[in-house]
Design an enzyme around this catalytic site. Sequence first.
Site, PDB file in Angstrom:
ATOM      1  N   ASP A  20       0.847  -1.160  -0.017  1.00  0.00           N
ATOM      2  CA  ASP A  20       0.297   0.073  -0.187  1.00  0.00           C
ATOM      3  C   ASP A  20       1.082   1.208  -0.038  1.00  0.00           C
ATOM      4  O   ASP A  20       2.266   1.802   0.585  1.00  0.00           O
ATOM      5  CB  ASP A  20      -0.448   0.165   1.126  1.00  0.00           C
ATOM      6  CG  ASP A  20      -2.326   1.311   1.029  1.00  0.00           C
ATOM      7  OD1 ASP A  20      -2.100   1.663   0.036  1.00  0.00           O
ATOM      8  OD2 ASP A  20      -2.701   1.369   2.115  1.00  0.00           O
ATOM      9  N   GLY A  23      -0.110   5.465  -4.317  1.00  0.00           N
ATOM     10  CA  GLY A  23       0.014   6.856  -4.514  1.00  0.00           C
ATOM     11  C   GLY A  23      -0.061   8.120  -3.578  1.00  0.00           C
ATOM     12  O   GLY A  23       0.775   9.083  -4.748  1.00  0.00           O
ATOM     13  N   HIS A  37       2.639   3.469  -8.232  1.00  0.00           N
ATOM     14  CA  HIS A  37       2.326   1.972  -9.261  1.00  0.00           C
ATOM     15  C   HIS A  37       4.176   1.213 -10.166  1.00  0.00           C
ATOM     16  O   HIS A  37       4.438   0.192  -9.793  1.00  0.00           O
ATOM     17  CB  HIS A  37       1.088   1.924 -10.076  1.00  0.00           C
ATOM     18  CG  HIS A  37      -0.204   2.586  -9.434  1.00  0.00           C
ATOM     19  ND1 HIS A  37      -0.042   2.088  -8.369  1.00  0.00           N
ATOM     20  CD2 HIS A  37      -0.917   3.230  -9.895  1.00  0.00           C
ATOM     21  CE1 HIS A  37      -1.037   3.126  -7.689  1.00  0.00           C
ATOM     22  NE2 HIS A  37      -1.739   2.831  -8.724  1.00  0.00           N
ATOM     23  N   SER A  65      -7.403  -5.272  -6.081  1.00  0.00           N
ATOM     24  CA  SER A  65      -8.268  -6.436  -5.462  1.00  0.00           C
ATOM     25  C   SER A  65      -9.893  -6.546  -6.073  1.00  0.00           C
ATOM     26  O   SER A  65      -9.641  -5.843  -7.125  1.00  0.00           O
ATOM     27  CB  SER A  65      -8.322  -5.190  -3.782  1.00  0.00           C
ATOM     28  OG  SER A  65      -9.463  -4.837  -4.115  1.00  0.00           O
ATOM     29  N   LEU A 131      11.829 -19.117  -4.423  1.00  0.00           N
ATOM     30  CA  LEU A 131      11.183 -18.657  -3.774  1.00  0.00           C
ATOM     31  C   LEU A 131       9.415 -18.350  -4.868  1.00  0.00           C
ATOM     32  O   LEU A 131      10.015 -18.643  -6.006  1.00  0.00           O
ATOM     33  CB  LEU A 131      10.810 -17.087  -4.149  1.00  0.00           C
ATOM     34  CG  LEU A 131       9.600 -16.373  -2.999  1.00  0.00           C
ATOM     35  CD1 LEU A 131       9.641 -15.783  -1.406  1.00  0.00           C
ATOM     36  CD2 LEU A 131      10.199 -14.539  -3.442  1.00  0.00           C
TER      37      LEU A 131
HETATM   38  C1  FPP Z   1      -1.717   0.659  -3.597  1.00  0.00           C
HETATM   39  O1  FPP Z   1      -1.126   2.018  -3.479  1.00  0.00           O
HETATM   40  C2  FPP Z   1      -1.334  -0.790  -4.004  1.00  0.00           C
HETATM   41  C3  FPP Z   1      -1.899  -1.510  -4.909  1.00  0.00           C
HETATM   42  C4  FPP Z   1      -3.530  -0.429  -5.858  1.00  0.00           C
HETATM   43  C5  FPP Z   1      -1.777  -1.634  -6.297  1.00  0.00           C
HETATM   44  C6  FPP Z   1      -0.673  -3.071  -5.763  1.00  0.00           C
HETATM   45  C7  FPP Z   1       0.438  -2.623  -6.908  1.00  0.00           C
HETATM   46  C8  FPP Z   1       2.114  -2.933  -6.816  1.00  0.00           C
HETATM   47  C9  FPP Z   1       2.641  -2.224  -6.579  1.00  0.00           C
HETATM   48  C10 FPP Z   1       2.191  -2.375  -8.998  1.00  0.00           C
HETATM   49  C11 FPP Z   1       1.815  -3.101  -9.702  1.00  0.00           C
HETATM   50  C12 FPP Z   1       1.869  -4.994  -9.058  1.00  0.00           C
HETATM   51  C13 FPP Z   1       2.673  -5.133  -9.835  1.00  0.00           C
HETATM   52  C14 FPP Z   1       2.802  -7.112  -9.582  1.00  0.00           C
HETATM   53  C15 FPP Z   1       2.992  -5.698 -11.003  1.00  0.00           C
HETATM   54  P1  FPP Z   1      -2.435   2.821  -3.421  1.00  0.00           P
HETATM   55  O2  FPP Z   1      -2.332   3.258  -4.491  1.00  0.00           O
HETATM   56  O3  FPP Z   1      -3.611   2.757  -2.987  1.00  0.00           O
HETATM   57  O4  FPP Z   1      -1.646   3.533  -2.825  1.00  0.00           O
HETATM   58  P2  FPP Z   1      -2.113   4.643  -1.807  1.00  0.00           P
HETATM   59  O5  FPP Z   1      -3.079   4.385  -0.545  1.00  0.00           O
HETATM   60  O6  FPP Z   1      -1.202   5.831  -1.219  1.00  0.00           O
HETATM   61  O7  FPP Z   1      -3.051   6.175  -3.234  1.00  0.00           O
END
Ligand code: FPP
Length: 241
Positions: A20, A23, A37, A65, A131
Amino acid sequence: MKKPQIDFSDLPRHIAIIMDGNGRWAKKYFMKREAGHRAGAQALRRLVEQMNEAGFKILTVFAFSTENWKRDEGEVAYLMGLIHEYIQQYIDDAHKNNVRMRAIGDLNALEPSLQAKIADLTEMTKDKDGLLLNIAINYGGRDEILRAARALARHVADGKINPASIDELVFTNHLDTGKLPDPDLIIRTSGEMRLSNFLLWQAAYSEFHATDTLWPDFKINHLYEAVAQFQKRERRFGGRL
Ligand code: FPP
């Protein structure tokens, strides 16, 4: 950060991470969410490599999700494209890599080309001995439990299974994680204290670790810190020691 001391002979078998803060990371550096991202995907690549070298066995990460479809169209498309790119890169590197890859979630809802890539990568890496990286895509814990319940209901309706024989083991085996052991340790970055529908059934006795570090800044030493704290805890699984 100094390398935290951990016992490498007693590593948690299965670690799960809620990645998390992409953003917020982008905002902090005056960049677009997409850049966050991308930096998050790079952080994951680096971590997987280092965890593999260090001898960790199973890592499950929450990439997308069932609720993430609610984000704006452009962000959803960007995340899906990034996941596609990430998987393609593992396909390209599969010959020189010993990481095993799988995905969990309702993969049927993904674009057919992405589904095909995931199937290819799973097949190409199934005999690797490093892994196991398990990527949760279009994953929701409640959705997974519902899909398992429906599958079992179908078996009952078809007369293949007796309802009285549905115990925890049978149910567990119908989840996306199948025969994988439950996560010993679940880490969430960027300071949130929620499980957010991640591995609801499997998390019954998992230890939880929250860190303020934003996902793109999360490095192997942050993981070692979580493991060091985990190794100091006493797990009782509901009993008394
Ligand atoms: C949360 O950050 C993260 C996600 C919704 C997506 C997780 C994805 C990645 C780490 C990159 C892509 C993954 C792969 C496997 C290539 P957020 O956008 O909710 O952050 P915020 O809460 O600070 O806005």
